[in-house]
Scaffold this motif. Structure first.
Motif, PDB file in Angstrom:
ATOM      1  N   MET A   1       0.836  -1.200   0.000  1.00  0.00           N
ATOM      2  CA  MET A   1       0.000   0.000   0.000  1.00  0.00           C
ATOM      3  C   MET A   1       0.876   1.257   0.000  1.00  0.00           C
ATOM      4  N   SER A   2       0.399   2.299  -0.651  1.00  0.00           N
ATOM      5  CA  SER A   2       1.072   3.582  -0.532  1.00  0.00           C
ATOM      6  C   SER A   2       0.856   4.108   0.878  1.00  0.00           C
ATOM      7  N   ARG A   3       1.747   4.992   1.314  1.00  0.00           N
ATOM      8  CA  ARG A   3       1.618   5.537   2.663  1.00  0.00           C
ATOM      9  C   ARG A   3       0.303   6.296   2.825  1.00  0.00           C
ATOM     10  N   ASP A   4      -0.072   7.054   1.803  1.00  0.00           N
ATOM     11  CA  ASP A   4      -1.318   7.816   1.898  1.00  0.00           C
ATOM     12  C   ASP A   4      -2.523   6.890   2.013  1.00  0.00           C
ATOM     13  N   ALA A   5      -2.522   5.807   1.243  1.00  0.00           N
ATOM     14  CA  ALA A   5      -3.643   4.870   1.295  1.00  0.00           C
ATOM     15  C   ALA A   5      -3.701   4.176   2.644  1.00  0.00           C
ATOM     16  N   GLU A   6      -2.526   3.827   3.190  1.00  0.00           N
ATOM     17  CA  GLU A   6      -2.513   3.161   4.496  1.00  0.00           C
ATOM     18  C   GLU A   6      -2.968   4.112   5.602  1.00  0.00           C
ATOM     19  N   LEU A   7      -2.528   5.357   5.521  1.00  0.00           N
ATOM     20  CA  LEU A   7      -2.983   6.343   6.504  1.00  0.00           C
ATOM     21  C   LEU A   7      -4.493   6.539   6.433  1.00  0.00           C
ATOM     22  N   ALA A   8      -5.017   6.577   5.214  1.00  0.00           N
ATOM     23  CA  ALA A   8      -6.465   6.742   5.053  1.00  0.00           C
ATOM     24  C   ALA A   8      -7.215   5.574   5.674  1.00  0.00           C
ATOM     25  N   ALA A   9      -6.711   4.357   5.467  1.00  0.00           N
ATOM     26  CA  ALA A   9      -7.356   3.176   6.051  1.00  0.00           C
ATOM     27  C   ALA A   9      -7.272   3.214   7.574  1.00  0.00           C
ATOM     28  N   LEU A  10      -6.141   3.634   8.092  1.00  0.00           N
ATOM     29  CA  LEU A  10      -5.984   3.745   9.540  1.00  0.00           C
ATOM     30  C   LEU A  10      -6.928   4.784  10.124  1.00  0.00           C
ATOM     31  N   GLU A  11      -7.123   5.873   9.414  1.00  0.00           N
ATOM     32  CA  GLU A  11      -8.048   6.903   9.899  1.00  0.00           C
ATOM     33  C   GLU A  11      -9.487   6.369   9.927  1.00  0.00           C
ATOM     34  N   VAL A  12      -9.836   5.548   8.948  1.00  0.00           N
ATOM     35  CA  VAL A  12     -11.159   4.914   8.969  1.00  0.00           C
ATOM     36  C   VAL A  12     -11.269   4.026  10.210  1.00  0.00           C
ATOM     37  N   ALA A  13     -10.238   3.234  10.456  1.00  0.00           N
ATOM     38  CA  ALA A  13     -10.252   2.357  11.629  1.00  0.00           C
ATOM     39  C   ALA A  13     -10.356   3.166  12.913  1.00  0.00           C
ATOM     40  N   ARG A  14      -9.629   4.263  12.984  1.00  0.00           N
ATOM     41  CA  ARG A  14      -9.680   5.100  14.189  1.00  0.00           C
ATOM     42  C   ARG A  14     -11.074   5.686  14.393  1.00  0.00           C
ATOM     43  N   SER A  15     -11.717   6.107  13.316  1.00  0.00           N
ATOM     44  CA  SER A  15     -13.054   6.696  13.444  1.00  0.00           C
ATOM     45  C   SER A  15     -14.057   5.654  13.934  1.00  0.00           C
ATOM     46  N   VAL A  16     -13.900   4.418  13.484  1.00  0.00           N
ATOM     47  CA  VAL A  16     -14.789   3.338  13.926  1.00  0.00           C
ATOM     48  C   VAL A  16     -14.521   3.000  15.393  1.00  0.00           C
ATOM     49  N   ALA A  17     -13.249   2.981  15.761  1.00  0.00           N
ATOM     50  CA  ALA A  17     -12.863   2.569  17.110  1.00  0.00           C
ATOM     51  C   ALA A  17     -13.128   3.638  18.158  1.00  0.00           C
ATOM     52  N   ALA A  18     -13.345   4.873  17.734  1.00  0.00           N
ATOM     53  CA  ALA A  18     -13.400   6.001  18.666  1.00  0.00           C
ATOM     54  C   ALA A  18     -14.472   5.855  19.735  1.00  0.00           C
ATOM     55  N   ALA A  19     -15.574   5.227  19.409  1.00  0.00           N
ATOM     56  CA  ALA A  19     -16.684   5.110  20.362  1.00  0.00           C
ATOM     57  C   ALA A  19     -16.578   3.867  21.240  1.00  0.00           C
ATOM     58  N   SER A  20     -15.475   3.139  21.125  1.00  0.00           N
ATOM     59  CA  SER A  20     -15.308   1.902  21.886  1.00  0.00           C
ATOM     60  C   SER A  20     -13.924   1.884  22.507  1.00  0.00           C
ATOM     61  N   SER A  21     -13.571   0.785  23.127  1.00  0.00           N
ATOM     62  CA  SER A  21     -12.222   0.649  23.688  1.00  0.00           C
ATOM     63  C   SER A  21     -11.288  -0.087  22.731  1.00  0.00           C
ATOM     64  N   THR A  22     -11.707  -0.261  21.483  1.00  0.00           N
ATOM     65  CA  THR A  22     -10.890  -0.959  20.494  1.00  0.00           C
ATOM     66  C   THR A  22      -9.624  -0.166  20.193  1.00  0.00           C
ATOM     67  N   ILE A  23      -8.502  -0.865  20.131  1.00  0.00           N
ATOM     68  CA  ILE A  23      -7.210  -0.250  19.836  1.00  0.00           C
ATOM     69  C   ILE A  23      -6.885  -0.464  18.362  1.00  0.00           C
ATOM     70  N   VAL A  24      -6.341   0.565  17.713  1.00  0.00           N
ATOM     71  CA  VAL A  24      -5.929   0.471  16.312  1.00  0.00           C
ATOM     72  C   VAL A  24      -4.406   0.353  16.259  1.00  0.00           C
ATOM     73  N   ALA A  25      -3.919  -0.659  15.549  1.00  0.00           N
ATOM     74  CA  ALA A  25      -2.483  -0.927  15.470  1.00  0.00           C
ATOM     75  C   ALA A  25      -1.958  -0.676  14.062  1.00  0.00           C
ATOM     76  N   VAL A  26      -0.755  -0.132  14.000  1.00  0.00           N
ATOM     77  CA  VAL A  26      -0.029   0.049  12.744  1.00  0.00           C
ATOM     78  C   VAL A  26       0.902  -1.136  12.565  1.00  0.00           C
ATOM     79  N   HIS A  27       0.982  -1.630  11.347  1.00  0.00           N
ATOM     80  CA  HIS A  27       1.820  -2.791  11.059  1.00  0.00           C
ATOM     81  C   HIS A  27       3.232  -2.377  10.688  1.00  0.00           C
ATOM     82  N   GLU A  28       4.187  -2.682  11.543  1.00  0.00           N
ATOM     83  CA  GLU A  28       5.633  -2.658  11.305  1.00  0.00           C
ATOM     84  C   GLU A  28       6.286  -1.287  11.151  1.00  0.00           C
ATOM     85  N   SER A  29       5.672  -0.312  10.527  1.00  0.00           N
ATOM     86  CA  SER A  29       6.359   0.937  10.224  1.00  0.00           C
ATOM     87  C   SER A  29       6.279   1.940  11.371  1.00  0.00           C
TER      88      SER A  29
END
Length: 241
Positions: free
Chosen positions: A51-79
């Motif tokens: 994935m390009s960095r921009d695409a990965e960041l965008a996906a992570l931001e989606v995950a963060r927005s979903v997780a925001a209302a819960s105690s779910t943790i969002v993890a970045v892979h390796e970088s």
């Protein structure tokens, strides 16, 4: 950075960890993650090679927005560099992915760092590393996610259960990973695991929410049935973990 219950406490409470790609083929990342989190997923890692960095960041931001209302943790892979840019709460490093201490310097003060382990030596080293917050051990079974890593079977799970007993709040949290599904979960639990990482068991499910719920319910039952874990939450809270 997510500000809720302490990240360390949320990690200790975690049972079900999901690794998923960015769902580019399906085009449903947000809906998929909402279903998985509603089903009980505690940690989400976006993992997609190339994935390009921009695409990965965008996906992570989606995950963060979903997780925001819960105690779910969002993890970045390796970088670590990407984790720094994302202000990540969690970074997961491969078994040979460099120093956790160096990676931690790029992260915020409370961030968590995970490490993969494919052998007893790697596991013991990760458990002894003060800069590693948790360990994922495996792959228990062969998996297309890590085609170049030989499956380790259940012996490494049994070793982890001996050297880092889940019921001991002084032990570092660890997750079994690799080909774990509704069909293989009981064997992993019998070997001593109480936390697992899954991929296809949810990503390929017709109903991701139901699949996550079934796995989480089985994990909850394993914790409830384990007499050694009866007061785990109380002991963790008393120690501020």
């Amino acid at each position: 950075m997510t500000v809720m219950t302490s990240l360390a406490s949320r990690l200790r409470a975690a049972r079900l960890y999901l690794c998923t790609d960015a769902r580019e083929a399906q085009g449903d990342l947000e809906d998929f993650l909402r279903a998985a989190v509603a089903g009980g997923v505690d940690v989400v890692q976006i993992r997609q090679r190339g994935m390009s960095r921009d695409a990965e960041l965008a996906a992570l931001e989606v995950a963060r927005s979903v997780a925001a209302a819960s105690s779910t943790i969002v993890a970045v892979h390796e970088s670590a560099r990407l984790a720094e840019k994302f202000a990540a709460d969690m970074l997961h490093l491969g078994a040979d992915e460099g120093s956790a201490r160096r990676a931690r310097r790029r992260l915020h003060e409370w961030a968590l760092v995970g490490r993969s382990a494919h052998s007893t030596d790697q596991l013991d080293e990760a458990l002894a590393d003060d800069d590693v917050s948790y360990v994922s051990i495996g792959p228990v079974h062969a998996t297309p996610v890590e085609p170049d890593v030989a499956p380790v079977g259940l012996d490494l799970v049994r070793h982890a259960a001996r050297v880092a007993p889940v019921a001991d709040v002084a032990s570092k949290p660890w997750f079994a990973v690799g080909g774990i599904s509704a069909d293989t979960l009981d064997d992993v639990l019998a070997a001593g695991a109480r936390r697992v990482v899954v991929v296809r068991a949810i990503t390929e499910a017709a109903d991701p929410q139901a699949a996550a719920r079934a796995l989480k319910d089985r994990l909850r039952q394993a914790w409830a049935d384990d007499p050694a874990l009866a007061s785990y939450a109380l002991r963790s809270a008393a120690l501020g973990l």
